[in-house]
Every structure is written in C-alpha cells, then in structure tokens.
Design a protein around this motif. Sequence first.
Motif, PDB file in Angstrom:
ATOM      1  N   PRO A  33     -76.925 -10.882  -1.236  1.00 43.02           N
ATOM      2  CA  PRO A  33     -75.714 -10.187  -1.670  1.00 43.02           C
ATOM      3  C   PRO A  33     -75.396  -9.013  -0.746  1.00 43.02           C
ATOM      4  N   VAL A  34     -74.106  -8.839  -0.457  1.00 45.72           N
ATOM      5  CA  VAL A  34     -73.663  -7.734   0.393  1.00 45.72           C
ATOM      6  C   VAL A  34     -72.440  -7.093  -0.251  1.00 45.72           C
ATOM      7  N   SER A  35     -72.039  -5.945   0.289  1.00 40.05           N
ATOM      8  CA  SER A  35     -70.872  -5.231  -0.221  1.00 40.05           C
ATOM      9  C   SER A  35     -69.604  -6.038   0.039  1.00 40.05           C
ATOM     10  N   GLY A  36     -68.508  -5.614  -0.606  1.00 40.92           N
ATOM     11  CA  GLY A  36     -67.243  -6.312  -0.421  1.00 40.92           C
ATOM     12  C   GLY A  36     -66.779  -6.329   1.017  1.00 40.92           C
ATOM     13  N   VAL A  37     -66.924  -5.209   1.736  1.00 35.46           N
ATOM     14  CA  VAL A  37     -66.530  -5.147   3.136  1.00 35.46           C
ATOM     15  C   VAL A  37     -67.350  -6.124   3.965  1.00 35.46           C
ATOM     16  N   ARG A  38     -68.656  -6.089   3.783  1.00 38.05           N
ATOM     17  CA  ARG A  38     -69.513  -6.981   4.564  1.00 38.05           C
ATOM     18  C   ARG A  38     -69.302  -8.435   4.173  1.00 38.05           C
ATOM     19  N   ALA A  39     -68.925  -8.682   2.936  1.00 40.88           N
ATOM     20  CA  ALA A  39     -68.653 -10.062   2.518  1.00 40.88           C
ATOM     21  C   ALA A  39     -67.457 -10.627   3.279  1.00 40.88           C
ATOM     22  N   THR A  40     -66.425  -9.796   3.512  1.00 41.21           N
ATOM     23  CA  THR A  40     -65.277 -10.287   4.275  1.00 41.21           C
ATOM     24  C   THR A  40     -65.660 -10.531   5.733  1.00 41.21           C
ATOM     25  N   VAL A  41     -66.535  -9.671   6.276  1.00 40.70           N
ATOM     26  CA  VAL A  41     -67.006  -9.877   7.645  1.00 40.70           C
ATOM     27  C   VAL A  41     -67.816 -11.167   7.731  1.00 40.70           C
ATOM     28  N   ARG A  42     -68.679 -11.386   6.756  1.00 41.03           N
ATOM     29  CA  ARG A  42     -69.482 -12.613   6.734  1.00 41.03           C
ATOM     30  C   ARG A  42     -68.585 -13.848   6.671  1.00 41.03           C
ATOM     31  N   ALA A  43     -67.584 -13.805   5.792  1.00 37.39           N
ATOM     32  CA  ALA A  43     -66.675 -14.948   5.656  1.00 37.39           C
ATOM     33  C   ALA A  43     -65.884 -15.181   6.943  1.00 37.39           C
ATOM     34  N   GLY A  44     -65.430 -14.100   7.562  1.00 36.83           N
ATOM     35  CA  GLY A  44     -64.691 -14.236   8.806  1.00 36.83           C
ATOM     36  C   GLY A  44     -65.539 -14.817   9.917  1.00 36.83           C
ATOM     37  N   ARG A  45     -66.770 -14.353  10.010  1.00 36.29           N
ATOM     38  CA  ARG A  45     -67.668 -14.873  11.041  1.00 36.29           C
ATOM     39  C   ARG A  45     -67.993 -16.346  10.799  1.00 36.29           C
ATOM     40  N   THR A  46     -68.123 -16.741   9.558  1.00 34.13           N
ATOM     41  CA  THR A  46     -68.379 -18.148   9.257  1.00 34.13           C
ATOM     42  C   THR A  46     -67.201 -19.011   9.697  1.00 34.13           C
ATOM     43  N   ARG A  47     -65.991 -18.560   9.395  1.00 32.46           N
ATOM     44  CA  ARG A  47     -64.800 -19.307   9.818  1.00 32.46           C
ATOM     45  C   ARG A  47     -64.720 -19.390  11.338  1.00 32.46           C
ATOM     46  N   MET A  48     -65.045 -18.299  12.019  1.00 31.93           N
ATOM     47  CA  MET A  48     -64.986 -18.307  13.474  1.00 31.93           C
ATOM     48  C   MET A  48     -66.047 -19.245  14.060  1.00 31.93           C
ATOM     49  N   ARG A  49     -67.249 -19.183  13.518  1.00 28.05           N
ATOM     50  CA  ARG A  49     -68.305 -20.076  13.999  1.00 28.05           C
ATOM     51  C   ARG A  49     -67.898 -21.540  13.812  1.00 28.05           C
ATOM     52  N   ASN A  50     -67.333 -21.862  12.665  1.00 26.06           N
ATOM     53  CA  ASN A  50     -66.903 -23.238  12.405  1.00 26.06           C
ATOM     54  C   ASN A  50     -65.782 -23.660  13.345  1.00 26.06           C
ATOM     55  N   THR A  51     -64.911 -22.730  13.689  1.00 28.88           N
ATOM     56  CA  THR A  51     -63.838 -23.024  14.647  1.00 28.88           C
ATOM     57  C   THR A  51     -64.414 -23.382  16.007  1.00 28.88           C
ATOM     58  N   LEU A  52     -65.310 -22.547  16.509  1.00 27.08           N
ATOM     59  CA  LEU A  52     -65.911 -22.806  17.823  1.00 27.08           C
ATOM     60  C   LEU A  52     -66.711 -24.102  17.817  1.00 27.08           C
ATOM     61  N   LEU A  53     -67.409 -24.368  16.731  1.00 23.74           N
ATOM     62  CA  LEU A  53     -68.165 -25.622  16.632  1.00 23.74           C
ATOM     63  C   LEU A  53     -67.227 -26.825  16.612  1.00 23.74           C
ATOM     64  N   SER A  54     -66.050 -26.682  16.001  1.00 23.72           N
ATOM     65  CA  SER A  54     -65.105 -27.803  15.935  1.00 23.72           C
ATOM     66  C   SER A  54     -64.556 -28.166  17.307  1.00 23.72           C
ATOM     67  N   TRP A  55     -64.657 -27.242  18.269  1.00 16.99           N
ATOM     68  CA  TRP A  55     -64.199 -27.519  19.622  1.00 16.99           C
ATOM     69  C   TRP A  55     -65.261 -28.233  20.458  1.00 16.99           C
ATOM     70  N   LEU A  56     -66.459 -28.370  19.928  1.00 18.32           N
ATOM     71  CA  LEU A  56     -67.540 -29.062  20.626  1.00 18.32           C
ATOM     72  C   LEU A  56     -67.630 -30.506  20.135  1.00 18.32           C
ATOM     73  N   PRO A  57     -68.223 -31.411  20.938  1.00 15.79           N
ATOM     74  CA  PRO A  57     -68.358 -32.800  20.496  1.00 15.79           C
ATOM     75  C   PRO A  57     -69.190 -32.897  19.219  1.00 15.79           C
ATOM     76  N   SER A  58     -68.842 -33.837  18.358  1.00 17.77           N
ATOM     77  CA  SER A  58     -69.619 -34.027  17.133  1.00 17.77           C
ATOM     78  C   SER A  58     -70.998 -34.592  17.435  1.00 17.77           C
ATOM     79  N   ASP A  59     -71.105 -35.371  18.510  1.00 16.46           N
ATOM     80  CA  ASP A  59     -72.392 -35.885  18.984  1.00 16.46           C
ATOM     81  C   ASP A  59     -72.677 -35.230  20.330  1.00 16.46           C
ATOM     82  N   MET A  60     -73.680 -34.365  20.367  1.00 15.47           N
ATOM     83  CA  MET A  60     -73.994 -33.643  21.594  1.00 15.47           C
ATOM     84  C   MET A  60     -75.304 -34.099  22.222  1.00 15.47           C
TER      85      MET A  60
END
Length: 228
Positions: A33-60
């Motif tokens: 569990p984290v504070s509300g501010v850190r929770a938004t940072v965590r969620a944003g970083r997760t979305r960004m990581r998933n975006t960058l991963l989506s640009w890579l091949p599914s089979d590497m």
Amino acid sequence: MTTATYDRFRANLETYFDRTAARAWEQLTSDAPVSGVRATVRAGRTRMRNTLLSWLPSDMTGLRLLDAGCGTGALAVAAAERGADVVAIDVAGSLVGIAAERAPRGLSIDWRVGDMLDPALGQFDHIVAMDSLIHYKPSDIIAVLHQLAGKTRGTIGFTFAPQTPLLMAMLGAGRLFPRGDRSPAILPVRDVALRRMIGDALPHARIGRDERISASFYTSHAMEVLTQ
C-alpha cells in the motif's frame, strides 16, 4: 563520448537512488500500500511500461534487449518472459539488487550496475530506456540516443518529460520543498524540438510510434526511434 553534464547528472541519480530513495522505490514498485500520490505514480509507470512493451515483439526468442535504467526490473522480467536475452543495467546498485532478488529464476537476465553507454555491453536488437533520461537536458538526451543507436540493430524506445503547462506547474510547486526531500530535477523537453534534434543527430533513423501518459502526478512521453 559523454558530456560533463551527463556525468554529473548520472552521479546525482546514483547518489539519490542508492542513499536516499532506495526504500521508497522498493515500496513504490511493489504491491505494498502507498499514498494516493504514489499510487497515481505507480499506475502511470505501469501504463508506460506496458506501452513500451507493446512496441516490442510478442515473441523475443533469440533477440537481445538492453533495459537502460532498469530500476527494480519489471520491464526486464517481462521481456525475458517473452524469450529475450536481457541486459538490465542501472547506476543504482540498490535497485539492481532488488530487481535481481525479485526476478523469477530461470530467466535470461544479466543484471548489471553501471552506465547504459558502456561499450562492453555489446550490440542489441532493441533498447528500452524508461524514465531514465528525464533528468537530462535535451542535448544530453540526444547524445545518449546517438550512442545507443550505434548499439542497436532495431529500435530504441525511450521516455522524456514533456514540457506541458501542468507538468511545469507541478515542478514549480515542488520547488517549495527543501531540496533534500526531492528527487533529482526532472527537465521537461519540448516534443517538437526533440523531434527536430533527433532528425539532425540521427539522419538515417526515423521516429516511429509515440504516446503520452498523464496520470495525475505522473507525466511522461514515450517515443520510438527506428535505427534501420
């Protein structure tokens, strides 16, 4: 060749993450569990990581990936689970230690502490630099991309802090706090200016996909550079 400002900012990051914020980042990148501010940072970083991963091949399988600024290792693990041979490097040894401890056994990940531009790292099919260049001025970002382009046969996915009114206001508010309580400065960059600088520095490359993630206290812009 790195610049004096690149070396200075890199040293600041190493000090901050190893001596000041290792515990906070361990918690932020976990399920704790984290504070509300850190929770938004965590969620944003997760979305960004998933975006960058989506640009890579599914089979590497058979592909070599550099995770440049791997932090606590979530992206490196996800790429290795796709079959990639991953070199995951960060200036902060404390974060690399957390990453290596968390990573499932049996994955092909070479955890390293050091500089993402180290010539000894070799060549790669893809490079990802998530939120590891947001503390550098534009000329240093371009210098890093120029060197990384010489290391990859494929793409570079990186992020930068976009110069938006909201982000500038948030950074301005952050300057009200004592310097010891804050992370190293984020240096916002104009999207259009960065594109122009990439075109000038890497005339044989082209810019591919891009996406901006804005999640309250997290704002970052991802851009893909195709080197071939």
